[in-house]
Design an enzyme around this catalytic site. Structure first.
Site, mmCIF file in Angstrom:
data_model
loop_
_atom_site.group_PDB
_atom_site.id
_atom_site.type_symbol
_atom_site.label_atom_id
_atom_site.label_comp_id
_atom_site.label_asym_id
_atom_site.label_seq_id
_atom_site.Cartn_x
_atom_site.Cartn_y
_atom_site.Cartn_z
ATOM 1 N N GLU A 41 57.320 49.468 58.117
ATOM 2 C CA GLU A 41 56.057 49.045 58.724
ATOM 3 C C GLU A 41 56.246 47.709 59.457
ATOM 4 O O GLU A 41 56.838 46.780 58.919
ATOM 5 C CB GLU A 41 55.008 48.887 57.607
ATOM 6 C CG GLU A 41 53.602 48.588 58.102
ATOM 7 C CD GLU A 41 52.616 48.409 56.940
ATOM 8 O OE1 GLU A 41 53.065 48.262 55.775
ATOM 9 O OE2 GLU A 41 51.389 48.441 57.196
ATOM 10 N N LYS A 114 46.779 53.671 61.032
ATOM 11 C CA LYS A 114 46.592 53.489 59.582
ATOM 12 C C LYS A 114 45.113 53.586 59.204
ATOM 13 O O LYS A 114 44.271 52.842 59.717
ATOM 14 C CB LYS A 114 47.157 52.128 59.182
ATOM 15 C CG LYS A 114 47.217 51.863 57.687
ATOM 16 C CD LYS A 114 47.975 50.532 57.450
ATOM 17 C CE LYS A 114 48.181 50.219 55.984
ATOM 18 N NZ LYS A 114 49.011 48.999 55.800
ATOM 19 N N CYS A 151 51.967 52.809 54.512
ATOM 20 C CA CYS A 151 51.852 51.890 53.377
ATOM 21 C C CYS A 151 50.630 52.137 52.481
ATOM 22 O O CYS A 151 50.655 53.062 51.681
ATOM 23 C CB CYS A 151 51.901 50.450 53.877
ATOM 24 S SG CYS A 151 52.430 49.299 52.557
#
Lengths: 293, 293
Positions: A41, A114, A151
């Site tokens: 990331e 995300k 994540c």
């Protein structure tokens, strides 16, 4: 057969140095036979979300933009599919934590923004990132159908499920997760184990491969005393659909791991553990509620 | 504080003997301080779903009925909350795999009908059990809010999520899971580990305790050659909201384990891992689909 290359990296202040390192490691992964590589990331920079500073929005760039171009060129040159993670500038005041998927011919297969944004001590992401608005999806590529999540998404079974149901054969998670040094002794190993366990459970529940790629190294946040900062814990790994860990990288080292994912295992695992057959899709309405009160 | 008692048992043909064993073990658990006890799935009988035989529907009983009465009397006598698992006869032609929750005063707090029904070699449950129609829920009892799910449910993150969102502080899973002896060497340990991992992931994702109570012993199915049957693998366990295993029973022995579950850990874990805060409940609509095509 997907041969996924995990690029576990240590980031420095200088973005050019981070790019050079990523490039060298992608070349290494391709040389080792990878046909899909995944970067950590926000691989171009230190994990800047440790502080809230309006000047840091300058790190963002458009997609397509300079880094997408460079990744595209490298994907084409190496003939591999690439998943990179960028700080996306979409419009003034709208920034995302975004992954790009580049085909082996250099074309952009698509982007994932995300969806789940954390905001906890030294992970101040809600300050920077507007939550994604593209939903959960997978990308049909020359090596297979790739689901991309990022994540914090890895703690949410719904994200894995929705992505798997869109056809993903492998879920990839560019990641930046680490320890707070003061709590590492008491909780560190349990935290790392929980992190891996959560994702192996996604592999199992959905009958897919999971690849998670983390950074390594201590990054000071430039605030507070001495060791204030995050120690990123590496341990990038791949799980098969049976929740078996096929490879697990070290805690501290930059390294490239290339792992074969035999896609026939998906069919085989789902036949023997037919969870998708038995889901009670008539009864999951409360999953879409905040709290069932 | 919930002090959960796990009654890991070996079942025999004689239901009266199974009841006597269950009763003795519940008395033992209460003597060890349990204020909640959980019995294994279908604790009154061998795991009869190894064959498909219309005569076996005679094993079913109404709720309330004789076994509910006996469990109620014991709950009152011992002053504990009891979760039992029964083959429920609801109406001619409608049978369920059902759990009953008895309060410490002997009253029936409620019932849960198994929602996810397996049907795989030697687990022929779709023949016997109509899928549950009461949904996912938890029961407010004198010791806390208890979510009840049953065996195959443990592979479905949605079941755990929906139950936790209804307020459950602990998810209990009466279970009957075991190995096929011919595949035990190759897959046995990976299967058991996956089973535990799946449920620990539910504890983690939802910030709840999880208690899973399995049977032990080999049960022949009376068909096929020699060792045709199932070897139930025990390993009953409790996980805390951080996915840490607080206790894990043996693979082969009848045993009673009593474990303290400090409910303050729920608040603490959810503050430090605020997954419930960040769920994208606006974006989970595909979770209610069979396949997102």
């Amino acid at each position: 057969m997907i041969r996924v290359g995990l690029i576990q990296m240590r980031m420095v202040e200088d973005s050019k140095a981070n790019w050079a390192e990523a490039e060298a490691r992608m070349v290494e992964a391709a040389a080792k036979g990878a046909n899909l590589v995944v970067l950590p990331e926000l691989f171009l920079t230190p994990y800047f979300c440790q502080k809230e500073d309006p000047a840091l929005f300058d790190l963002a760039e458009t997609i397509p933009g300079p880094t997408t171009q460079k990744l595209s060129g490298l994907a084409k040159k190496l003939g591999i599919v690439v998943v990179g993670s960028l700080f996306e500038k979409r419009a003034p005041g709208i920034y995302h934590n975004t992954a790009v998927v580049l085909e082996k011919d250099g074309s952009l297969s698509g982007i994932y923004r995300k969806m789940h944004i954390p905001h906890d001590p030294l992970f101040y992401e809600k300050y920077y990132f507007t939550p994604g608005d593209l939903g959960f999806k997978s990308f049909a590529t020359s090596v297979g159908k790739i689901g991309v999540l990022i994540c914090w998404d890895q703690w949410f079974p719904e994200a894995a499920r929705a992505t798997a149901l869109s056809g993903a054969q492998i879920l990839v998670y560019p990641t930046a997760i680490g320890w707070h040094p003061p709590e590492k002794d008491a909780y560190g190993e349990a935290q790392r184990e929980a992190w891996e366990l959560s994702q192996r459970a996604h592999a199992l529940a959905n009958g897919v491969f999971v690849a998670s790629v983390n950074r390594v190294g201590f990054e000071a946040n430039g605030q507070g005393e001495g060791k204030s900062g995050l120690e990123f814990w590496g341990n990038s790994f791949v799980s098969d659909p049976f929740a078996r860990v096929l490879v697990r990288a070290s805690t501290h080292a930059t390294e490239v791991q290339v792992v074969e994912c035999d896609l026939a295992k998906i069919e085989d695992t789902r036949r023997n553990w037919p969870f998708l057959r038995d889901r009670r899709v008539d009864s999951y309405e409360n999953v879409s509620k905040r709290w069932a009160d």
